[in-house]
Design a protein around this motif. Sequence first.
Motif, mmCIF file in Angstrom:
data_model
loop_
_atom_site.group_PDB
_atom_site.id
_atom_site.type_symbol
_atom_site.label_atom_id
_atom_site.label_comp_id
_atom_site.label_asym_id
_atom_site.label_seq_id
_atom_site.Cartn_x
_atom_site.Cartn_y
_atom_site.Cartn_z
ATOM 1 N N SER A 429 0.844 -1.187 0.000
ATOM 2 C CA SER A 429 0.000 0.000 0.000
ATOM 3 C C SER A 429 0.881 1.239 0.000
ATOM 4 N N VAL A 430 0.527 2.197 -0.838
ATOM 5 C CA VAL A 430 1.345 3.410 -0.932
ATOM 6 C C VAL A 430 0.822 4.552 -0.067
ATOM 7 N N ALA A 448 2.688 4.670 -7.030
ATOM 8 C CA ALA A 448 2.130 3.329 -7.289
ATOM 9 C C ALA A 448 2.881 2.674 -8.449
ATOM 10 N N ILE A 460 -0.797 -3.577 -6.107
ATOM 11 C CA ILE A 460 -0.579 -2.312 -5.385
ATOM 12 C C ILE A 460 -1.940 -1.796 -4.921
ATOM 13 N N SER A 462 -4.108 1.015 -1.870
ATOM 14 C CA SER A 462 -4.079 2.184 -0.995
ATOM 15 C C SER A 462 -5.440 2.247 -0.316
ATOM 16 N N LEU A 484 -4.600 1.866 -9.060
ATOM 17 C CA LEU A 484 -4.473 0.763 -8.088
ATOM 18 C C LEU A 484 -4.943 -0.563 -8.670
#
Length: 615
Positions: A429-430, A448, A460, A462, A484
Amino acid sequence: MRRFSLSVTYAFCLLLTLTVSASAQTNFQTLLVGVDHRTTTSLNGDWHYLVDQAPGRALYGDNGVVNDKSYAQNEHPNIVGAHNQEYDFSTAPTLHVPGDWNTQVPQLFNYEGVVWYERDFDAQPKAGTRNFLHIGAANYRSHAWVNGKRVCDHEGGYTPFDCEVTAALHPGSNFVVIAVDATRMVDGIPSVGIDWLNYGGLTRDVSLVTVPTAFIDDYDVHLAHGSAWQAGNTELTGYVHVLDAPAGTAVTLTIPEAGVKTSAITDSQGRAPFSVKATKLTLWSPESPKLYKVTISCGADSITDDVGFRDIRVDGTRILLNGKPIFLRGANVHAEAPVRGGRTNTDADVATVFSYLKDLNANFVRLAHYPHDERMEREADRDGVMIWSEIPLWQHISFDKQEVYAKATAMLNEMIRRDRNKASVIMWSVSNETPNNPTRTEFLTNLANEARKLDPTRPITSALNTAHIEGTTATLPDKFADALDIIGINQYVGWYTGTPEQADTLHWTLPEKPVIASEFGAEAKFGNHGATNQRWTEEQQAYVLEHQIKMFRKIPQLRGTTPWILVDFRSPTRNIPKLQDGYNRKGLISEDGKKKQGFFTMQKAYKDPTFGKPD
Ligand code: GCB
């Protein structure tokens, strides 16, 4: 010395950071991988400490630059002779390392400044070896000196860093001084506003690592990740990186139990890519968390790690583990040790957290909001629990600053580097709950993509709090969702917004991607009872969760749920006496380990085979 293969953007940003930040000479340090699987000299234990005092021998000089003629020199006051210094580590009190200072010294509970740590240690450096000071994590900025010589600076409170001390060490008694600055910074990550206690100090293990002159600093061993899942795939691929090895250096990789023995050759960057078929391979999964002993050798250096192999990917709105659709029954967890309090950093702390997860019938955990102690991933690897791992981009960050992008990229690099060989980690997770505007969207989209470049084998994600809820409809008008693979949605219907019952009637229109309900819940003080419409009661928390569960059953692409949060955690901003007392009370379990009604609500849902559709 740098070993990351830097993207042009990152290199540019790094340059910018180095020129704008006065104390940042080598902010982003070599990161040894698998240090917990090397023989090291532990520097855990009691360290003398002093609280920074300006002007005296303070960390920052008048110009704000790090002062080497500070407590770093570890001098002692003359009793006889000329006046010299007015500090003395040798008679100063001690702090236990690993550990935050907040829970060890009552006067430091709310302290967010600089604390100086010092300890003596013996060393017998040998020719042909190099030595690194390995710091598991120190929050937030650190500066280290060995025998009075500065060996490194680091920014970021939740990832390990290594300082080369070869030139500073001498045979016999040595000393190390580390200044840790927990001051919050507007341009830090996280920034100044957080909803947890800003634990300061050397919060994780510290050790001295001795390696040969050219040594294995990084490796990546994973199941080959083609464009589609292939049943029966037994191809392992990755690289071994040998720092300061001439091109053409041979490395070997063996996994005896899987019938793997292969060798590879380093290129001019010290990187030796490999690809090899295993004769037999049991894939890692929650039902069968198989780990293999993987031995990587190069010259005089060798490391044996425990690694699981599995395939994780997104297919339409499904998440596939080894080709099989999965539903993630999870919980959020902060790195705060249940019962004893303070930062999670022992085997016992980790065992307690995993016993709660098992009891909940969870197969997944979101490690909020930053990388946790590596013990968490090790335990998850062994226990078959899947992990969401995150960097601390929490809510408001200076998204308009290049230097902040450089910090974010460094933290991302450090997180992925430490844990890319952990089968349990299934997504990176960014960020969490960032404001929906074009500057943030561009920043996070780039981040990402950077994550995807660093690790093309994991989805990926968030956590977004940008859902638009009106009446009976809920949508996600957030362009960042396009970047994402898996979308996390935080919403607190029934607590911060609307009524618990509103959840029943909500109709969600969401992108055709897997969605995780990454936060939802309500606060309740353990033992506080009342009606379901009474805030802070266990009954209301359970009621909110029940209605959330009802809503989740109607979201077709929902592939996981992680209630906020498994255990109550300290947050100085939570100030209602007798109800909060400095704790965020959304835990399913109190900070002293007592299960609230909401725990059993989630447990029941997770035991119900009709809850949570993998397909
Ligand atoms: C959130 C944040 C989390 C907070 C939580 C809360 O949305 O992501 O860090 O602690 O809400 O309790 O308000």
